[in-house]
Design a protein around this motif. Structure first.
Motif, short mmCIF file in Angstrom:
data_model
loop_
_atom_site.label_atom_id
_atom_site.label_comp_id
_atom_site.label_asym_id
_atom_site.label_seq_id
_atom_site.Cartn_x
_atom_site.Cartn_y
_atom_site.Cartn_z
N ASN A 64 17.85 6.02 -2.21
CA ASN A 64 17.35 7.20 -2.91
C ASN A 64 18.49 8.14 -3.32
OD1 ASN A 64 14.32 7.48 -3.22
ND2 ASN A 64 14.43 6.75 -1.11
N GLY B 42 4.21 6.89 0.90
CA GLY B 42 4.61 8.28 1.11
C GLY B 42 3.46 9.11 1.66
N TRP C 94 20.54 9.78 -1.36
CA TRP C 94 20.70 10.95 -0.49
C TRP C 94 22.02 10.85 0.26
CZ3 TRP C 94 15.68 13.20 2.07
CH2 TRP C 94 14.75 13.49 1.07
N GLY D 84 3.90 17.95 -6.88
CA GLY D 84 2.55 17.39 -7.01
C GLY D 84 2.19 16.49 -5.84
N VAL E 191 10.77 22.00 2.47
CA VAL E 191 11.47 22.30 1.23
C VAL E 191 11.33 21.07 0.35
CG1 VAL E 191 13.70 22.82 0.18
CG2 VAL E 191 13.10 23.85 2.39
N GLY F 297 10.31 18.25 -8.65
CA GLY F 297 9.62 17.07 -9.16
C GLY F 297 8.65 16.46 -8.16
N TYR G 19 3.10 16.96 -2.75
CA TYR G 19 2.74 17.80 -1.60
C TYR G 19 1.43 18.55 -1.81
CZ TYR G 19 7.29 16.56 0.13
OH TYR G 19 8.36 15.84 0.57
N ILE H 298 11.32 13.06 3.82
CA ILE H 298 10.29 12.06 3.50
C ILE H 298 10.88 11.18 2.41
CG2 ILE H 298 7.97 11.63 2.61
CD1 ILE H 298 7.21 14.41 3.62
N LEU H 299 11.00 9.91 2.68
CA LEU H 299 11.59 9.00 1.69
C LEU H 299 10.86 7.67 1.68
CD1 LEU H 299 14.39 9.86 3.70
CD2 LEU H 299 15.28 9.43 1.44
N VAL H 300 10.71 7.13 0.50
CA VAL H 300 10.17 5.79 0.34
C VAL H 300 11.16 5.01 -0.52
CG1 VAL H 300 8.25 4.45 -0.64
CG2 VAL H 300 7.78 6.60 0.55
N GLN I 46 7.79 2.76 -4.11
CA GLN I 46 7.13 4.04 -4.39
C GLN I 46 5.88 3.82 -5.24
OE1 GLN I 46 10.14 6.72 -5.99
NE2 GLN I 46 11.33 6.61 -4.10
N GLY I 47 4.93 4.71 -5.10
CA GLY I 47 3.70 4.62 -5.88
C GLY I 47 2.67 3.68 -5.28
N GLU I 48 2.88 3.27 -4.02
CA GLU I 48 1.95 2.36 -3.35
C GLU I 48 1.16 3.05 -2.24
OE1 GLU I 48 3.96 -1.11 -1.90
OE2 GLU I 48 5.14 -1.36 -3.72
N GLY I 49 1.34 4.34 -2.09
CA GLY I 49 0.62 5.07 -1.05
C GLY I 49 1.37 5.20 0.27
C1 LIG Z 1 8.07 11.66 -3.07
C2 LIG Z 1 7.81 10.31 -2.39
C3 LIG Z 1 8.04 10.45 -0.90
C4 LIG Z 1 6.35 9.90 -2.66
O1 LIG Z 1 6.08 8.68 -1.98
P1 LIG Z 1 5.22 7.53 -2.69
O2 LIG Z 1 4.99 6.47 -1.70
O3 LIG Z 1 5.87 7.15 -3.96
O4 LIG Z 1 3.88 8.34 -3.02
P2 LIG Z 1 2.38 7.80 -2.88
O5 LIG Z 1 2.28 6.48 -3.57
O6 LIG Z 1 1.97 7.85 -1.46
O7 LIG Z 1 1.60 8.90 -3.73
C5 LIG Z 1 0.58 9.72 -3.19
C6 LIG Z 1 0.04 10.59 -4.30
O8 LIG Z 1 1.06 11.52 -4.72
C7 LIG Z 1 1.33 11.31 -6.11
N1 LIG Z 1 2.78 11.45 -6.29
C8 LIG Z 1 3.75 10.69 -5.76
N2 LIG Z 1 4.96 11.16 -6.12
C9 LIG Z 1 4.73 12.25 -6.89
C10 LIG Z 1 5.57 13.16 -7.57
N3 LIG Z 1 6.90 13.08 -7.52
N4 LIG Z 1 4.99 14.18 -8.28
C11 LIG Z 1 3.64 14.29 -8.34
N5 LIG Z 1 2.79 13.43 -7.70
C12 LIG Z 1 3.33 12.43 -7.00
C13 LIG Z 1 0.85 9.90 -6.43
O9 LIG Z 1 0.56 9.77 -7.80
C14 LIG Z 1 -0.37 9.80 -5.55
O10 LIG Z 1 -1.43 10.50 -6.17
P3 LIG Z 1 -2.98 10.07 -6.01
O11 LIG Z 1 -3.38 10.56 -4.65
O12 LIG Z 1 -3.66 10.82 -7.09
O13 LIG Z 1 -3.04 8.59 -6.13
C15 LIG Z 1 8.70 9.18 -2.97
O14 LIG Z 1 8.53 9.12 -4.35
C16 LIG Z 1 10.18 9.35 -2.67
O15 LIG Z 1 10.66 8.87 -1.64
N6 LIG Z 1 10.93 10.00 -3.57
C17 LIG Z 1 12.37 10.14 -3.42
C18 LIG Z 1 12.71 11.04 -2.25
C19 LIG Z 1 12.03 12.38 -2.37
O16 LIG Z 1 12.05 13.03 -3.42
N7 LIG Z 1 11.42 12.79 -1.25
C20 LIG Z 1 10.74 14.05 -1.18
C21 LIG Z 1 11.72 15.08 -0.82
S1 LIG Z 1 11.05 16.69 -0.86
#
Ligand SMILES: CC(C)(COP(=O)(O)OP(=O)(O)OC[C@H]1O[C@@H](n2cnc3c(N)ncnc32)[C@H](O)[C@@H]1OP(=O)(O)O)[C@@H](O)C(=O)NCCC(=O)NCCS
Length: 124
Positions: free
Chosen positions: A8, A69, A10, A98, A91, A95, A100, A57-59, A64-67
């Motif tokens: 990611n 996170g 980081w 949404g 914090v 981006g 959270y 929180i990281l995936v 990503q996009g599989e639930g």
């Molecule tokens: C942010 C992160 C943790 C989300 O994990 P993920 O497994 O991809 O998310 P999920 O598949 O569980 O998504 C859950 C819901 O949140 C939404 N969502 C996920 N990422 C989003 C984003 N960046 N912005 C808005 N909505 C988002 C999904 O569409 C889904 O919505 P739904 O309930 O309507 O289906 C992941 O994208 C990630 O690791 N990003 C890089 C590191 C990061 O930015 N971490 C957060 C630091 S604050």
């Protein structure tokens, strides 16, 4: 674990010993594993009475996009239920707002509060 930080982009991954210390001193950790691969990770710091800070929180990008996170974050929130604590705080990266709000978190401004942070890392 380092791989999920590195993939990611980081900076935690640049110093695995420092990351190991951070994980060791975290209050509660959730790891998502598929086969023998860590595909998601989330950790908190808490006083176990009033406050919990959701630290990372990281995936893995290809999962990503599989639930994943949502599942690992919900596990943290469930471990520190808001009817037992005073507040859950984090914090968010720009981006990720949404993500959270879907989990019931609200920007601090919603409650008439302001969050402050001091960091040496320049933010764009
Ligand atoms: C942010 C992160 C943790 C989300 O994990 P993920 O497994 O991809 O998310 P999920 O598949 O569980 O998504 C859950 C819901 O949140 C939404 N969502 C996920 N990422 C989003 C984003 N960046 N912005 C808005 N909505 C988002 C999904 O569409 C889904 O919505 P739904 O309930 O309507 O289906 C992941 O994208 C990630 O690791 N990003 C890089 C590191 C990061 O930015 N971490 C957060 C630091 S604050």
């Amino acid at each position: 674990m380092v791989a999920v930080y590195r993939s990611n982009g980081w900076t935690h991954a640049n110093d695995p010993e420092r990351l190991r210390r951070a994980i060791q001193h975290s209050s509660y950790n959730v790891v998502a594993v598929v086969g023998d691969r860590v595909v998601g990770y989330a950790r908190t710091l808490s006083d176990e009475a009033f406050a919990v800070y959701i630290a990372d929180i990281l995936v893995a990008p290809d999962r990503q996009g599989e639930g994943i996170g949502r599942e690992i974050t919900q596990a943290l929130l469930d471990h520190y239920p808001i009817d037992r604590l005073h507040h859950q705080v984090l914090v968010a990266e720009r981006g990720a707002e949404g993500f959270y709000t879907r989990l019931g978190m609200r920007p601090v401004g919603t409650f008439g509060l302001t969050a402050f942070i001091r960091t040496r890392e320049p933010r764009p």
